[in-house]
Write a protein that holds these residues in place. Structure first.
Motif, mmCIF file in Angstrom:
data_model
loop_
_atom_site.group_PDB
_atom_site.id
_atom_site.type_symbol
_atom_site.label_atom_id
_atom_site.label_comp_id
_atom_site.label_asym_id
_atom_site.label_seq_id
_atom_site.Cartn_x
_atom_site.Cartn_y
_atom_site.Cartn_z
ATOM 1 N N GLU A 191 0.821 -1.210 0.000
ATOM 2 C CA GLU A 191 0.000 0.000 0.000
ATOM 3 C C GLU A 191 0.859 1.266 0.000
ATOM 4 N N GLU A 192 1.909 1.275 0.813
ATOM 5 C CA GLU A 192 2.776 2.443 0.884
ATOM 6 C C GLU A 192 3.470 2.709 -0.452
ATOM 7 N N ALA A 193 3.948 1.641 -1.085
ATOM 8 C CA ALA A 193 4.615 1.801 -2.375
ATOM 9 C C ALA A 193 3.644 2.272 -3.448
ATOM 10 N N LEU A 194 2.440 1.721 -3.432
ATOM 11 C CA LEU A 194 1.438 2.110 -4.427
ATOM 12 C C LEU A 194 1.069 3.579 -4.274
ATOM 13 N N LEU A 195 0.820 4.024 -3.052
ATOM 14 C CA LEU A 195 0.482 5.429 -2.818
ATOM 15 C C LEU A 195 1.590 6.343 -3.318
ATOM 16 N N ARG A 196 2.831 5.997 -3.014
ATOM 17 C CA ARG A 196 3.954 6.848 -3.408
ATOM 18 C C ARG A 196 4.139 6.874 -4.919
ATOM 19 N N GLU A 197 4.138 5.702 -5.544
ATOM 20 C CA GLU A 197 4.373 5.639 -6.985
ATOM 21 C C GLU A 197 3.291 6.367 -7.777
ATOM 22 N N ILE A 198 2.052 6.196 -7.383
ATOM 23 C CA ILE A 198 0.956 6.835 -8.122
ATOM 24 C C ILE A 198 0.982 8.346 -7.920
ATOM 25 N N LYS A 199 1.337 8.787 -6.735
ATOM 26 C CA LYS A 199 1.482 10.226 -6.506
ATOM 27 C C LYS A 199 2.606 10.784 -7.380
ATOM 28 N N GLU A 200 3.714 10.047 -7.472
ATOM 29 C CA GLU A 200 4.860 10.508 -8.254
ATOM 30 C C GLU A 200 4.563 10.538 -9.746
ATOM 31 N N GLU A 201 3.801 9.569 -10.243
ATOM 32 C CA GLU A 201 3.570 9.462 -11.685
ATOM 33 C C GLU A 201 2.325 10.199 -12.156
ATOM 34 N N LEU A 202 1.254 10.148 -11.363
ATOM 35 C CA LEU A 202 -0.045 10.657 -11.831
ATOM 36 C C LEU A 202 -0.527 11.897 -11.086
ATOM 37 N N ASN A 203 0.184 12.295 -10.028
ATOM 38 C CA ASN A 203 -0.185 13.482 -9.249
ATOM 39 C C ASN A 203 -1.585 13.395 -8.642
ATOM 40 N N VAL A 204 -1.977 12.198 -8.226
ATOM 41 C CA VAL A 204 -3.235 12.026 -7.511
ATOM 42 C C VAL A 204 -2.956 11.276 -6.214
ATOM 43 N N ASP A 205 -3.904 11.357 -5.278
ATOM 44 C CA ASP A 205 -3.767 10.692 -3.988
ATOM 45 C C ASP A 205 -4.742 9.528 -3.904
ATOM 46 N N ILE A 206 -4.210 8.333 -3.736
ATOM 47 C CA ILE A 206 -5.060 7.153 -3.582
ATOM 48 C C ILE A 206 -5.743 7.189 -2.223
ATOM 49 N N VAL A 207 -7.022 6.834 -2.204
ATOM 50 C CA VAL A 207 -7.754 6.685 -0.944
ATOM 51 C C VAL A 207 -7.418 5.292 -0.418
ATOM 52 N N GLU A 208 -6.587 5.247 0.597
ATOM 53 C CA GLU A 208 -5.998 3.979 1.034
ATOM 54 C C GLU A 208 -7.049 2.940 1.402
ATOM 55 N N SER A 209 -8.146 3.364 2.000
ATOM 56 C CA SER A 209 -9.169 2.418 2.439
ATOM 57 C C SER A 209 -9.877 1.729 1.278
ATOM 58 N N THR A 210 -9.688 2.229 0.051
ATOM 59 C CA THR A 210 -10.379 1.646 -1.109
ATOM 60 C C THR A 210 -9.480 0.705 -1.916
ATOM 61 N N ILE A 211 -8.237 0.524 -1.503
ATOM 62 C CA ILE A 211 -7.310 -0.325 -2.256
ATOM 63 C C ILE A 211 -7.778 -1.777 -2.212
ATOM 64 N N LYS A 212 -7.889 -2.382 -3.392
ATOM 65 C CA LYS A 212 -8.294 -3.783 -3.498
ATOM 66 C C LYS A 212 -7.353 -4.512 -4.468
ATOM 67 N N PRO A 213 -6.985 -5.756 -4.160
ATOM 68 C CA PRO A 213 -6.129 -6.510 -5.082
ATOM 69 C C PRO A 213 -6.887 -6.849 -6.360
ATOM 70 N N TYR A 214 -6.209 -6.743 -7.486
ATOM 71 C CA TYR A 214 -6.827 -7.105 -8.761
ATOM 72 C C TYR A 214 -6.233 -8.407 -9.314
ATOM 73 N N GLY A 215 -4.928 -8.501 -9.347
ATOM 74 C CA GLY A 215 -4.296 -9.706 -9.884
ATOM 75 C C GLY A 215 -2.798 -9.528 -9.995
ATOM 76 N N VAL A 216 -2.102 -10.609 -10.261
ATOM 77 C CA VAL A 216 -0.649 -10.590 -10.405
ATOM 78 C C VAL A 216 -0.298 -11.150 -11.780
ATOM 79 N N PHE A 217 0.561 -10.438 -12.506
ATOM 80 C CA PHE A 217 0.910 -10.816 -13.872
ATOM 81 C C PHE A 217 2.428 -10.830 -14.017
ATOM 82 N N GLN A 218 2.939 -11.810 -14.737
ATOM 83 C CA GLN A 218 4.379 -11.833 -14.940
ATOM 84 C C GLN A 218 4.712 -12.320 -16.340
ATOM 85 N N ALA A 219 5.827 -11.812 -16.859
ATOM 86 C CA ALA A 219 6.300 -12.159 -18.196
ATOM 87 C C ALA A 219 7.747 -11.706 -18.313
ATOM 88 N N GLN A 220 8.362 -11.983 -19.447
ATOM 89 C CA GLN A 220 9.693 -11.482 -19.738
ATOM 90 C C GLN A 220 9.707 -9.965 -19.612
#
Length: 203
Positions: free
Chosen positions: A113-142
């Motif tokens: 959660e802490e990393a997501l809040l920071r990264e999105i603020k840095e890239e998109l200039n918005v503030d995530i509402v922490e209480s609304t964070i929900k897992p969506y899925g995990v994806f991996q590839a080369q």
């Protein structure tokens, strides 16, 4: 009960039984971190570095699965899935040609959660509402632009946010795309777009 989260990967599907956990910021799988992921791990498919399907149910089988995966190097990232008007948000960095799902790597000691809040603020200039964070899925590839065998694993979340989406200084372009534009994204980006399309969340 909701279905268990999955790690979606080219050539292998790793099913994580139970609730999502915080991943350690390491670049390779270790036996300890695999136990943290789940008490049981199922690995199948030709890309799983094993000749047959492995259905572990104990420490010995877990060790087998670990050995099948430790040879891979992993870049561990977090991302935010944003949907608007049946399109999903992607970003492009300065000097790059491909788009990616907004997010990035953890700093040492950060939770998901802490990393997501920071990264999105840095890239998109918005503030995530922490209480609304929900897992969506995990994806991996080369990993795009990395040596063969270097995998990127992206743990995706959805969340509400406050503010107006604005590209930061490190982002050249933000764009909402449909599945018809999946070719503009990285391999993991295409996997996310395909999953959203399959779930009828985007056109």
């Amino acid at each position: 009960a909701p279905p268990p989260p999955q790690v979606r990967s080219f050539g292998a599907t790793i099913e994580l039984q139970g609730e999502p956990t915080h991943y350690q910021p390491t670049v390779t799988y270790r036996p300890r971190s695999l136990r943290q992921l789940a008490p049981q791990l199922a690995v199948s498919g030709p890309g799983a570095s094993c000749s047959n399907q492995i259905r572990p149910c104990g420490t010995s089988a877990l060790r087998q699965s670990t050995l099948a995966l430790t040879a891979m190097s992993f870049i561990d990232k977090l991302a935010l899935v944003v949907i608007h008007d049946r399109k999903t948000l992607v970003a492009r960095s300065h000097g790059k040609e491909v788009f990616f799902t907004p997010g990035g790597k953890r700093e040492p000691g950060e939770t998901d959660e802490e990393a997501l809040l920071r990264e999105i603020k840095e890239e998109l200039n918005v503030d995530i509402v922490e209480s609304t964070i929900k897992p969506y899925g995990v994806f991996q590839a080369q990993a795009f632009g990395k040596p063969e065998g270097t995998m990127v694993r992206i743990t995706c979340f959805t969340a509400e946010y406050t503010g107006t989406l604005t590209a930061s200084s490190e982002i050249e372009e933000l764009r909402f795309i449909s599945s018809a534009e999946r070719h503009m994204t990285t391999v993991t980006g295409q996997m996310i777009v395909d999953d959203l399309k399959q779930k009828d969340l985007i056109d």
